[in-house]
Design a protein around this motif. Sequence first.
Motif, PDB file in Angstrom:
ATOM      1  N   ALA A 124       1.700  40.846 -50.660  1.00  0.00           N
ATOM      2  CA  ALA A 124       1.751  39.585 -51.606  1.00  0.00           C
ATOM      3  C   ALA A 124       0.836  38.665 -51.010  1.00  0.00           C
ATOM      4  O   ALA A 124       0.722  37.575 -51.591  1.00  0.00           O
ATOM      5  CB  ALA A 124       3.025  39.241 -51.840  1.00  0.00           C
ATOM      6  N   ARG A 137       2.102  32.957 -58.312  1.00  0.00           N
ATOM      7  CA  ARG A 137       2.469  34.249 -58.743  1.00  0.00           C
ATOM      8  C   ARG A 137       3.206  35.030 -57.965  1.00  0.00           C
ATOM      9  O   ARG A 137       4.385  35.525 -57.992  1.00  0.00           O
ATOM     10  CB  ARG A 137       1.533  34.809 -59.630  1.00  0.00           C
ATOM     11  CG  ARG A 137       2.002  35.799 -60.234  1.00  0.00           C
ATOM     12  CD  ARG A 137       0.995  36.485 -61.270  1.00  0.00           C
ATOM     13  NE  ARG A 137      -0.394  36.276 -60.726  1.00  0.00           N
ATOM     14  CZ  ARG A 137      -1.499  37.068 -60.761  1.00  0.00           C
ATOM     15  NH1 ARG A 137      -1.142  38.087 -61.220  1.00  0.00           N
ATOM     16  NH2 ARG A 137      -2.443  36.752 -60.421  1.00  0.00           N
ATOM     17  N   GLU A 138       2.446  35.262 -56.673  1.00  0.00           N
ATOM     18  CA  GLU A 138       2.934  36.255 -55.600  1.00  0.00           C
ATOM     19  C   GLU A 138       4.114  35.579 -54.955  1.00  0.00           C
ATOM     20  O   GLU A 138       5.164  36.308 -54.721  1.00  0.00           O
ATOM     21  CB  GLU A 138       1.775  36.313 -54.618  1.00  0.00           C
ATOM     22  CG  GLU A 138       0.716  37.119 -55.055  1.00  0.00           C
ATOM     23  CD  GLU A 138      -0.249  36.429 -55.993  1.00  0.00           C
ATOM     24  OE1 GLU A 138      -1.573  36.758 -56.542  1.00  0.00           O
ATOM     25  OE2 GLU A 138      -0.064  34.930 -56.076  1.00  0.00           O
ATOM     26  N   SER A 194       6.627  33.586 -56.208  1.00  0.00           N
ATOM     27  CA  SER A 194       7.804  33.761 -56.950  1.00  0.00           C
ATOM     28  C   SER A 194       8.375  35.289 -57.064  1.00  0.00           C
ATOM     29  O   SER A 194       9.509  35.464 -56.937  1.00  0.00           O
ATOM     30  CB  SER A 194       7.214  33.254 -58.621  1.00  0.00           C
ATOM     31  OG  SER A 194       7.054  31.938 -58.688  1.00  0.00           O
ATOM     32  N   ALA A 195       7.276  36.038 -57.192  1.00  0.00           N
ATOM     33  CA  ALA A 195       7.541  37.592 -57.133  1.00  0.00           C
ATOM     34  C   ALA A 195       8.187  37.780 -55.756  1.00  0.00           C
ATOM     35  O   ALA A 195       9.261  38.706 -55.707  1.00  0.00           O
ATOM     36  CB  ALA A 195       6.521  38.605 -57.488  1.00  0.00           C
ATOM     37  N   GLU A 228      11.910  39.426 -55.193  1.00  0.00           N
ATOM     38  CA  GLU A 228      11.871  41.032 -54.687  1.00  0.00           C
ATOM     39  C   GLU A 228      12.620  40.991 -53.057  1.00  0.00           C
ATOM     40  O   GLU A 228      13.261  42.036 -52.843  1.00  0.00           O
ATOM     41  CB  GLU A 228      10.675  41.406 -54.429  1.00  0.00           C
ATOM     42  CG  GLU A 228      10.564  42.905 -54.149  1.00  0.00           C
ATOM     43  CD  GLU A 228       9.327  43.499 -54.234  1.00  0.00           C
ATOM     44  OE1 GLU A 228       8.987  44.736 -54.057  1.00  0.00           O
ATOM     45  OE2 GLU A 228       8.210  42.810 -54.796  1.00  0.00           O
TER      46      GLU A 228
END
Length: 145
Positions: A35, A112-113, A115-116, A120
């Motif tokens: 990420a 974005r990365e 938040s993911a 995860e």
Amino acid sequence: MIPLMAKSDAYLDNLGNVRLFSSCTKKELQIIIKASDELSIKAGTVLVDQGAAGTQSFVILEGSATVKRNGRKIAVLGTGATVGEMSLLDRGPRTATVVADTDMRVLVIGQREFSALLAEVPSISLKLLATLAGRVRDLDRANFG
């Protein structure tokens, strides 16, 4: 900013020594690596600018940076410190300016990365909360004793 080394096992071990990621498993660290990008930052580079929208978070892998708020020096950060994660959490403006004092290696994670990644890898969320709580406590002690 120039991308650096390939993401090797040595890099994985280095990332595992960063406070924010120290409780992560190797599998979680591999997710973080996917990420993020490792960048080389030259001394004098502004990592974040007070008042600007936050689009990236940085983890200092090597080197140091000065944190200034309203032009006043408030901290010097070194290896293992995180920069910019608050703006990524609340999408608010940067609360300080951070400038590289030395040439640095940093891990950078985009909005974005990031938040993911939090969704995860829950252990990162817990470490991030602990880091932010520590900052609030430090500010409280500094202002109220």
